[in-house]
Design an enzyme around this catalytic site. Sequence first.
Site, PDB file in Angstrom:
ATOM      1  N   ALA A  64       0.872  -1.168   0.000  1.00 31.59           N
ATOM      2  CA  ALA A  64       0.000   0.000   0.000  1.00 31.59           C
ATOM      3  C   ALA A  64       0.915   1.225   0.000  1.00 31.59           C
ATOM      4  CB  ALA A  64      -0.891  -0.023   1.230  1.00 31.59           C
ATOM      5  N   GLY A 109       0.596  -4.867   0.855  1.00 31.94           N
ATOM      6  CA  GLY A 109      -0.582  -4.916  -0.015  1.00 31.94           C
ATOM      7  C   GLY A 109      -0.334  -5.679  -1.310  1.00 31.94           C
ATOM      8  N   GLU A 112      -0.791  -9.182  -0.434  1.00 31.75           N
ATOM      9  CA  GLU A 112      -2.223  -9.332  -0.128  1.00 31.75           C
ATOM     10  C   GLU A 112      -3.083  -9.381  -1.396  1.00 31.75           C
ATOM     11  OE1 GLU A 112      -1.746  -6.006   2.639  1.00 31.75           O
ATOM     12  OE2 GLU A 112      -2.868  -7.174   4.110  1.00 31.75           O
ATOM     13  N   GLU A 132       4.552  -5.056   7.492  1.00 31.22           N
ATOM     14  CA  GLU A 132       3.806  -3.971   8.153  1.00 31.22           C
ATOM     15  C   GLU A 132       4.208  -3.706   9.602  1.00 31.22           C
ATOM     16  OE1 GLU A 132       2.430  -6.196   6.162  1.00 31.22           O
ATOM     17  OE2 GLU A 132       1.007  -5.230   4.800  1.00 31.22           O
TER      18      GLU A 132
HETATM   19  N1  CAA Z   1       4.629   3.113  -0.912  1.00 30.58           N
HETATM   20  C1  CAA Z   1       5.049   4.247  -1.471  1.00 30.58           C
HETATM   21  N2  CAA Z   1       6.201   4.365  -2.193  1.00 30.58           N
HETATM   22  C2  CAA Z   1       6.937   3.253  -2.314  1.00 30.58           C
HETATM   23  C3  CAA Z   1       6.562   2.023  -1.737  1.00 30.58           C
HETATM   24  C4  CAA Z   1       5.358   1.982  -1.006  1.00 30.58           C
HETATM   25  N3  CAA Z   1       4.884   0.837  -0.467  1.00 30.58           N
HETATM   26  N4  CAA Z   1       7.526   1.108  -2.024  1.00 30.58           N
HETATM   27  C5  CAA Z   1       8.451   1.753  -2.765  1.00 30.58           C
HETATM   28  N5  CAA Z   1       8.099   3.053  -2.938  1.00 30.58           N
HETATM   29  C6  CAA Z   1       8.851   4.094  -3.655  1.00 30.58           C
HETATM   30  C7  CAA Z   1      10.043   4.541  -2.853  1.00 30.58           C
HETATM   31  O1  CAA Z   1       9.676   5.517  -1.901  1.00 30.58           O
HETATM   32  C8  CAA Z   1      10.933   5.120  -3.948  1.00 30.58           C
HETATM   33  O2  CAA Z   1      10.472   6.395  -4.283  1.00 30.58           O
HETATM   34  P1  CAA Z   1      11.523   7.589  -4.547  1.00 30.58           P
HETATM   35  O3  CAA Z   1      12.327   7.141  -5.735  1.00 30.58           O
HETATM   36  O4  CAA Z   1      10.646   8.772  -4.837  1.00 30.58           O
HETATM   37  O5  CAA Z   1      12.350   7.702  -3.326  1.00 30.58           O
HETATM   38  C9  CAA Z   1      10.634   4.193  -5.131  1.00 30.58           C
HETATM   39  O6  CAA Z   1       9.391   3.567  -4.842  1.00 30.58           O
HETATM   40  C10 CAA Z   1      11.692   3.111  -5.317  1.00 30.58           C
HETATM   41  O7  CAA Z   1      11.824   2.421  -4.066  1.00 30.58           O
HETATM   42  P2  CAA Z   1      13.243   2.194  -3.337  1.00 30.58           P
HETATM   43  O8  CAA Z   1      14.191   3.315  -3.647  1.00 30.58           O
HETATM   44  O9  CAA Z   1      12.954   1.948  -1.885  1.00 30.58           O
HETATM   45  O10 CAA Z   1      13.726   0.870  -4.073  1.00 30.58           O
HETATM   46  P3  CAA Z   1      14.710  -0.250  -3.485  1.00 30.58           P
HETATM   47  O11 CAA Z   1      15.099  -1.078  -4.639  1.00 30.58           O
HETATM   48  O12 CAA Z   1      15.789   0.355  -2.684  1.00 30.58           O
HETATM   49  O13 CAA Z   1      13.797  -1.104  -2.481  1.00 30.58           O
HETATM   50  C11 CAA Z   1      11.784  -2.204  -1.777  1.00 30.58           C
HETATM   51  C12 CAA Z   1      12.692  -1.827  -2.972  1.00 30.58           C
HETATM   52  C13 CAA Z   1      12.532  -3.233  -0.925  1.00 30.58           C
HETATM   53  C14 CAA Z   1      10.514  -2.817  -2.368  1.00 30.58           C
HETATM   54  C15 CAA Z   1      11.474  -0.955  -0.964  1.00 30.58           C
HETATM   55  O14 CAA Z   1      10.984   0.053  -1.855  1.00 30.58           O
HETATM   56  C16 CAA Z   1      10.483  -1.153   0.123  1.00 30.58           C
HETATM   57  O15 CAA Z   1      10.811  -1.693   1.148  1.00 30.58           O
HETATM   58  N6  CAA Z   1       9.212  -0.664  -0.088  1.00 30.58           N
HETATM   59  C17 CAA Z   1       8.213  -0.669   0.922  1.00 30.58           C
HETATM   60  C18 CAA Z   1       7.681  -2.077   1.165  1.00 30.58           C
HETATM   61  C19 CAA Z   1       6.651  -2.067   2.259  1.00 30.58           C
HETATM   62  O16 CAA Z   1       6.928  -1.758   3.400  1.00 30.58           O
HETATM   63  N7  CAA Z   1       5.420  -2.438   1.890  1.00 30.58           N
HETATM   64  C20 CAA Z   1       4.318  -2.508   2.823  1.00 30.58           C
HETATM   65  C21 CAA Z   1       3.587  -1.209   2.821  1.00 30.58           C
HETATM   66  S1  CAA Z   1       2.403  -1.129   4.110  1.00 30.58           S
HETATM   67  C22 CAA Z   1       1.063  -1.996   3.547  1.00 30.58           C
HETATM   68  O17 CAA Z   1       1.032  -2.574   2.464  1.00 30.58           O
HETATM   69  C23 CAA Z   1      -0.082  -1.984   4.503  1.00 30.58           C
HETATM   70  C24 CAA Z   1      -1.278  -2.760   4.157  1.00 30.58           C
HETATM   71  O18 CAA Z   1      -1.340  -3.976   4.255  1.00 30.58           O
HETATM   72  C25 CAA Z   1      -2.477  -2.029   3.807  1.00 30.58           C
END
Ligand code: CAA
Length: 258
Positions: A64, A109, A112, A132
């Site tokens: 998400a 998400g 999910e 999360e």
């Molecule tokens: N939401 C918003 N933006 C996201 C995102 C997310 N879930 N995942 C990645 N992005 C964005 C990053 O902020 C980044 O943006 P910028 O270039 O503007 O900085 C861009 O996508 C590229 O990401 P990274 O630079 O982080 O890429 P990476 O290769 O270094 O890492 C990754 C990849 C491991 C997937 C890392 O992006 C990451 O950990 N993302 C978040 C994963 C996460 O925590 N997901 C769960 C979200 S909470 C949820 O889903 C709740 C629910 O159940 C409702």
Amino acid sequence: MNNLRLEVENEIAVLTISRPKALNALNSETLNELNEVLSDIEKRDDIKVVILTGDGEKAFVAGADIAEMVNFTAAEARAFGMRASEPFFKLMNMRQVTIAAVNGFALGGGCEISMACDIRIASDNARFGQPETGLGIIPGFGGTQRLARLVGMGRAKEMIFTCDAIKADEAYRIGLVNKVVPQAELMDTAKAMAAKIASKGSYANAIAKAAINNGYDMDIKNAVEMEANLFGITCSTNDKKEGMTAFLEKRAADLTDF
Ligand code: CAA
């Protein structure tokens, strides 16, 4: 649609989530578009299977959208979860078979939404996880429920409590995905499976899907009785007549839709 692409060919829809700058993270706009396009697909007779995938080679869906959630109040977060549940239940319950072609990160998400699909095929670089609790929240798009149902409570708890992302082969080993293939073969594999499914009785597949989904939470006696009723309904269709006659006449069946 700003964040989705829909291509339909040979009764198979490929629905691509495309927000490359956020690794296809699900924001409200994307969830709304998904809900709308799935409502349209549900009504289309020319689509028998839906393949859901993510744009690019790095991520299926990275979760998400954290940027949208960062300032959520409790009420807004609840509404966001409920907003997702509508299209997710459509994927789960729509009459078409749904296949997630997971082409990279399927986190939060992303994991999910793949679990809301009927079948998951993963590329060898895919990673599945529920990170999360590391963000101070819990999975909010069905993860605490669908993950435990797919892989069992012990493994679901381990993934959710540790936030560890697992590789595609481990996801296959624990039953989270149906198949793992090299990334270059992912879409061809998903389309080949979709074509095989589309060649069967699509009304029968829709009824089988409903029987599996609805029976899952019922006691076995009522579930089997429900199945017998649905079996009866499928026995009154043209597809049944054609399918069985073709078998007896030793020729390929030409199944339509009913
Ligand atoms: N939401 C918003 N933006 C996201 C995102 C997310 N879930 N995942 C990645 N992005 C964005 C990053 O902020 C980044 O943006 P910028 O270039 O503007 O900085 C861009 O996508 C590229 O990401 P990274 O630079 O982080 O890429 P990476 O290769 O270094 O890492 C990754 C990849 C491991 C997937 C890392 O992006 C990451 O950990 N993302 C978040 C994963 C996460 O925590 N997901 C769960 C979200 S909470 C949820 O889903 C709740 C629910 O159940 C409702």
